[in-house]
Design a protein around this motif. Structure first.
Motif, PDB file in Angstrom:
ATOM      1  N   GLU A 157       0.541  -1.037   0.217  1.00 29.11           N
ATOM      2  CA  GLU A 157       0.319   0.239  -0.241  1.00 29.11           C
ATOM      3  C   GLU A 157       0.837   1.060  -0.067  1.00 29.11           C
ATOM      4  O   GLU A 157       1.787   1.518   0.496  1.00 29.11           O
ATOM      5  N   ARG A 168       0.081   4.049   1.023  1.00 23.06           N
ATOM      6  CA  ARG A 168       0.333   5.510   2.405  1.00 23.06           C
ATOM      7  C   ARG A 168       1.635   4.458   3.518  1.00 23.06           C
ATOM      8  O   ARG A 168       1.998   5.180   3.995  1.00 23.06           O
ATOM      9  N   TYR A 169       1.260   3.589   3.482  1.00 21.93           N
ATOM     10  CA  TYR A 169       2.856   2.553   4.420  1.00 21.93           C
ATOM     11  C   TYR A 169       3.613   2.654   3.598  1.00 21.93           C
ATOM     12  O   TYR A 169       5.035   2.439   4.372  1.00 21.93           O
ATOM     13  N   MET A 182       2.322  11.575   1.823  1.00 26.45           N
ATOM     14  CA  MET A 182       0.861  11.279   2.508  1.00 26.45           C
ATOM     15  C   MET A 182      -0.551  12.513   2.400  1.00 26.45           C
ATOM     16  O   MET A 182      -1.707  11.370   2.259  1.00 26.45           O
ATOM     17  N   ASN A 184      -2.057  12.054  -0.992  1.00 22.27           N
ATOM     18  CA  ASN A 184      -2.738  10.353  -0.655  1.00 22.27           C
ATOM     19  C   ASN A 184      -3.315  10.589  -0.908  1.00 22.27           C
ATOM     20  O   ASN A 184      -4.546   9.561  -1.316  1.00 22.27           O
ATOM     21  N   THR A 185      -4.026  10.577   0.729  1.00 24.34           N
ATOM     22  CA  THR A 185      -5.351  10.500   1.303  1.00 24.34           C
ATOM     23  C   THR A 185      -6.720  11.189   0.434  1.00 24.34           C
ATOM     24  O   THR A 185      -7.770  10.781   0.641  1.00 24.34           O
ATOM     25  N   TYR A 241       1.438  10.091  13.496  1.00 25.15           N
ATOM     26  CA  TYR A 241       1.145   9.372  12.305  1.00 25.15           C
ATOM     27  C   TYR A 241       1.454   8.503  11.619  1.00 25.15           C
ATOM     28  O   TYR A 241       0.651   7.500  10.596  1.00 25.15           O
ATOM     29  N   ASN A 264      -3.180   5.452  13.851  1.00 24.92           N
ATOM     30  CA  ASN A 264      -3.782   4.745  12.380  1.00 24.92           C
ATOM     31  C   ASN A 264      -4.509   2.597  13.087  1.00 24.92           C
ATOM     32  O   ASN A 264      -3.970   2.560  13.951  1.00 24.92           O
TER      33      ASN A 264
END
Length: 332
Positions: free
Chosen positions: A80, A82-83, A139, A142-143, A301, A305
């Motif tokens: 992924e 985001r990770y 980030m 991308n979100t 950050y 999660n």
């Protein structure tokens, strides 16, 4: 001896012969010279900053290692975007704090290092620090794409993620190399390789500050625009209602965390280096706020999660259970 000192001496000579008044004037002159001995202030400042960097580096590196271990052991999280960006961001934070320990430690211990080595360490820390803000911008963007364009953005972001990161790092490194070349053009070759007990901080000129501000406001504008678009989309779709308090709280916490990064940096660039107790205390307070933000970046950050929280719980339980089983078996 400076002209201001000669002026002070001539004024003292014109005063009536009063021993008490002369002693008071000399004390004032000595106090002002002590307050303006900026090398002593810089060494004391470097000692405090190195200590804070050690704490930040230890805490941030511990959380970074835990999060990267969780992500790399899961094939779904590992792929992924985001990770990937999160792990990249956390590595930038740990590297920034580690290089801060090295640079400020060299200044605090008065290590006679060549000026070129000081420039290399400072330039590496500066590049990694800019990487922290740029990964935050990626980030946030991308979100925004994942929320507002979930179907179209997935394949596009997955295909260009590594090229965007590589291109960003090339731009940051080339920019800093060019700035250092401009800075070194004003110095002789002997001065660049000369050993300095107190490593000088470069890039204090007007062009370097202007370019630094541009590289600060560019990712900052991307972050703010992305968050505002996310908020508008959530409000339009009904996601930011009273039942979804965590989403609004997350956006607010991210903005507060971002302000703790940006405001001290702006004040650092604006104030520069000044001597005196007030500026020394102000500089340390600003740096303390900045170091606090660096420490809690991995928590906000990363471990904020939900998915990472649940996997962290399973990861810790697995480590404790495996250790318990190994200890219960005993040596074979």
């Amino acid at each position: 001896m400076s002209s201001s000192h000669w002026c002070g001496v001539s004024i003292l000579e014109r005063l009536p012969v009063d021993p008490q008044r002369s002693q008071v004037a000399l004390k004032i002159m000595n106090l002002s010279s002590e307050l303006c001995n900026i090398s002593d202030w810089l060494r004391l400042e470097a000692t405090v900053k190195a200590s804070l960097y050690v704490v930040s580096f230890s805490f941030a590196t511990f959380i970074t290692v835990v999060i990267i271990a969780i992500v790399t052991q899961n094939s779904k999280l590992r792929n992924e975007v985001r990770y990937i960006l999160l792990c990249h961001h956390l590595l930038c934070i740990s590297s920034y704090c580690g290089l801060g320990v090295v640079f400020q430690g060299m200044r605090a211990l008065l290590v006679s290092s060549p000026v070129l080595m000081c420039w290399v360490v400072f330039g590496a820390q500066l590049s990694v620090g800019e990487g922290i803000l740029f990964t935050l911008a990626f980030m946030a963007f991308n979100t925004y794409l994942a929320i507002c364009w979930p179907l179209k953005s997935l394949s596009f972001v997955d295909s260009v993620k590594y090229r965007i990161l590589a291109g960003t790092w090339m731009i940051i490194i080339l920019k800093n190399i060019c700035l250092f070349l401009i800075e070194s053009s004003h110095s002789t070759q002997a001065a660049i390789f000369e050993s300095e007990p107190l490593c000088p901080v470069v890039l204090n000129g007007t062009p370097a500050r202007a370019i630094g501000m541009a590289f600060l406001f560019l990712p900052l504008s991307v972050i703010l625009i992305s968050y505002s678009l996310i908020y508008q989309e959530g409000k339009r779709a009904g996601h930011f209602n009273r039942s979804n308090i965590k989403a609004r709280r997350t956006v607010l916490i991210h903005l507060v965390q971002l302000s703790l990064h940006v405001i001290p940096t702006l004040l650092f660039i604006g104030l520069g280096k000044m001597c005196g107790v007030f500026f020394f205390a102000l500089n340390l307070v600003l740096f303390g706020v900045f170091a606090f933000a660096q420490c809690f970046n991995p928590l906000i950050y990363g471990l904020w999660n939900r998915e990472l929280q649940s996997r962290l719980y399973h990861w810790v339980c697995c480590r404790l259970w495996c250790g318990h089983v190994t200890n219960s078996r005993g040596p074979v």
